[in-house]
Design an enzyme around this catalytic site. Structure first.
Site, short mmCIF file in Angstrom:
data_model
loop_
_atom_site.label_atom_id
_atom_site.label_comp_id
_atom_site.label_asym_id
_atom_site.label_seq_id
_atom_site.Cartn_x
_atom_site.Cartn_y
_atom_site.Cartn_z
N LYS A 1 -4.24 -7.00 -2.04
CA LYS A 1 -2.82 -7.46 -1.51
C LYS A 1 -2.87 -8.94 -0.95
O LYS A 1 -1.47 -9.30 -0.60
CB LYS A 1 -2.00 -6.48 -0.94
CG LYS A 1 -2.12 -5.14 -1.63
CD LYS A 1 -1.57 -4.87 -2.95
CE LYS A 1 -1.94 -3.57 -3.44
NZ LYS A 1 -1.15 -2.25 -2.63
N ARG B 1 4.40 -10.45 -14.63
CA ARG B 1 5.14 -10.27 -13.46
C ARG B 1 4.85 -11.06 -12.17
O ARG B 1 3.47 -11.17 -12.17
CB ARG B 1 5.37 -8.78 -12.82
CG ARG B 1 5.89 -7.78 -13.96
CD ARG B 1 6.13 -6.51 -13.10
NE ARG B 1 7.12 -6.40 -12.25
CZ ARG B 1 7.22 -5.28 -11.42
NH1 ARG B 1 6.55 -4.27 -11.59
NH2 ARG B 1 8.40 -5.03 -10.49
N ARG C 1 3.30 0.14 -13.02
CA ARG C 1 3.85 -0.53 -12.17
C ARG C 1 3.22 -0.24 -10.85
O ARG C 1 2.39 0.88 -10.77
CB ARG C 1 5.27 -0.15 -12.13
CG ARG C 1 5.77 1.08 -12.28
CD ARG C 1 6.96 1.54 -11.35
NE ARG C 1 6.76 1.26 -10.15
CZ ARG C 1 6.01 2.19 -9.12
NH1 ARG C 1 5.45 3.26 -9.69
NH2 ARG C 1 5.94 1.83 -8.00
N GLY C 2 3.70 -0.80 -9.86
CA GLY C 2 2.95 -0.62 -8.53
C GLY C 2 1.66 -1.63 -8.15
O GLY C 2 1.16 -1.75 -9.43
N ALA C 3 1.68 -2.23 -7.43
CA ALA C 3 0.48 -3.33 -7.32
C ALA C 3 -1.03 -3.02 -7.69
O ALA C 3 -1.63 -3.63 -8.24
CB ALA C 3 0.52 -4.16 -6.06
N ALA C 4 -1.35 -1.86 -7.13
CA ALA C 4 -2.41 -1.38 -7.36
C ALA C 4 -3.00 -0.90 -8.61
O ALA C 4 -3.93 -1.24 -9.30
CB ALA C 4 -3.01 -0.38 -6.37
N CYS D 1 10.41 3.16 -2.01
CA CYS D 1 9.73 2.93 -3.31
C CYS D 1 8.54 3.65 -3.48
O CYS D 1 8.61 4.95 -3.05
CB CYS D 1 9.02 1.41 -3.45
SG CYS D 1 8.76 0.73 -5.01
N LYS E 1 8.76 -4.04 -2.04
CA LYS E 1 10.01 -3.76 -3.03
C LYS E 1 11.34 -4.16 -2.07
O LYS E 1 11.60 -3.58 -0.96
CB LYS E 1 10.03 -2.17 -3.22
CG LYS E 1 11.37 -1.56 -3.98
CD LYS E 1 11.44 -2.21 -5.22
CE LYS E 1 10.47 -2.39 -6.24
NZ LYS E 1 10.57 -3.29 -7.52
N ASP F 1 3.44 -5.67 -2.31
CA ASP F 1 2.89 -6.21 -3.36
C ASP F 1 1.94 -7.48 -2.98
O ASP F 1 1.21 -7.95 -3.92
CB ASP F 1 4.25 -6.74 -4.18
CG ASP F 1 4.66 -5.50 -4.87
OD1 ASP F 1 5.54 -4.79 -4.07
OD2 ASP F 1 4.24 -5.08 -5.74
C1 RUB Z 1 6.30 -1.54 -6.54
C2 RUB Z 1 6.22 -1.40 -5.20
C3 RUB Z 1 4.99 -0.91 -4.11
C4 RUB Z 1 3.98 -1.88 -4.16
C5 RUB Z 1 2.67 -1.03 -3.56
O1 RUB Z 1 7.09 -2.04 -7.10
O2 RUB Z 1 6.90 -2.63 -4.42
O3 RUB Z 1 5.63 -0.49 -2.82
O4 RUB Z 1 3.48 -2.40 -5.30
O5 RUB Z 1 2.22 -0.06 -4.39
P1 RUB Z 1 7.49 -2.11 -8.60
P2 RUB Z 1 0.65 0.37 -4.54
O6 RUB Z 1 7.74 -0.64 -9.04
O7 RUB Z 1 8.47 -2.98 -9.04
O8 RUB Z 1 6.14 -2.39 -9.42
O9 RUB Z 1 0.30 0.56 -3.04
O10 RUB Z 1 0.52 1.41 -5.33
O11 RUB Z 1 -0.25 -0.81 -4.80
#
Ligand code: RUB
Length: 322
Positions: free
Chosen positions: A235, A65, A22-25, A130, A210, A199
């Protein structure tokens, strides 16, 4: 039958859908890795069959997703590099491109961290929401510069990704105060920055992140605390340049009300009048955002569209379309 989508691709897709990844990156990195695996393991004997397989794999990954645009951006990047006149050439070019993507993703994150860290002064307190690896990269770079940073970490219901942030910050020796989401406004008095990830970022500078980010940003503005969004250019959401909106993922009600609790409610009330809704993300309008920090430098949200045009040019097709 599906076009021979490899089982490793299917399980990566499953991990994304179930939020084990999880998390966009992190999602973008995993998706590129899965396409490389598909290319490595493909048993296609013709160039056309290979291409069809890779597109089917991309579609499987895409349909997990809807909100983080880093996912289709990653798929598009990898498929764009699929070139060659033979299966062997296609395979090699796809794997190379996926690996290049993953390298650039990591480099962009660390570069962004350096840019973001310039906004943080010695002794500053950041409030997080988040778990964002881009946001944490800014803190990491500030610590490497010898600055002392403290953090107020919002728990982030319903899935409590704030605990992941807290653990990472503690590993780096950062003093952490963990608070429930409802305590955020009270603790803004102690914060020098709100620091969040994204995201997706829309062409008008809106930040999709989030659920709870927009309320936090509005409260921060009211308290005079600047809001900093750490987001690599992966992003940026190209479709928003032509007026499309970003889809907000709705997740299962079981993340909020357990199956047992739901059964109790259903026993008591028979008219289906209680609806549980669980949006995973929200939209923060650009006027509540002070800076978007990217690997290309920091931008006021209103001018992010110039960077989007430069990077994406005209509208692009779905990642699996030729
Ligand atoms: C994760 C979320 C993070 C972004 C950025 O949501 O909202 O703030 O994805 O993360 P979830 P990153 O837990 O529902 O995936 O900076 O790691 O890309």
């Amino acid at each position: 039958r599906h076009h021979a989508v490899d089982s490793a691709v299917a399980s990566t897709a499953d991990d994304i859908a179930e939020m084990r990844t999880r998390g966009a990156a992190t999602i973008a990195d995993a998706a590129a890795g899965a396409l490389a695996t598909q290319a490595k393991r493909s048993e296609a004997t013709t160039e056309a069959a290979f291409r069809t397989e890779l597109r089917a794999a991309a579609k499987t990954l895409y349909e997990t997703r809807p909100t983080a645009v880093s996912l289709p951006n990653a798929l598009r990047y990898v498929l764009r590099g699929m070139e060659g006149a033979t299966v062997a050439e296609l395979r090699a070019s796809t794997i190379d491109q996926a690996e290049a993507f993953q390298r650039e993703l990591a480099q962009a994150q660390s570069k962004l961290g350096t840019v973001g860290s310039n906004r943080l002064r010695d002794g500053d307190v950041v409030m997080t929401h988040c778990h964002s690896t881009d946001a944490l990269s800014c803190v990491e770079a500030a610590l490497e510069d010898g600055k002392e940073i403290e953090a107020i970490v919002k728990e982030t219901r319903p899935r409590k990704q704030g605990h992941i942030t807290a653990r990472q910050l503690r590993e780096w020796g950062v003093p952490v105060t963990l608070v429930v989401d409802n305590a955020a406004r009270r603790y803004l008095d102690r914060a020098d920055h709100v620091l969040v990830g994204a995201d997706s970022i829309a062409a008008d500078g809106s930040v999709i992140n989030k659920i709870g980010t927009s309320g936090l940003a509005v409260n921060a503005r009211e308290r005079g605390v600047p809001v900093m969004v750490a987001a690599q250019t992966i992003k940026l959401h190209p479709d928003t340049m032509t007026g499309h909106t970003v889809e907000i993922e709705m997740r299962a009600e079981s993340e909020i009300v357990s199956d047992d609790e739901r059964a109790d409610i259903d026993d008591e009330y028979t008219d289906d009048g209680l609806v549980v809704e669980n949006p995973a993300f929200d939209v923060t309008p650009p006027r509540y955002v002070d800076a978007i920090v990217t690997e290309r430098g920091q931008y006021p949200p209103e001018s992010i569209v110039t960077l989007m045009r430069e990077l994406f040019g005209e509208t692009t097709s779905e990642p699996w379309e030729p």
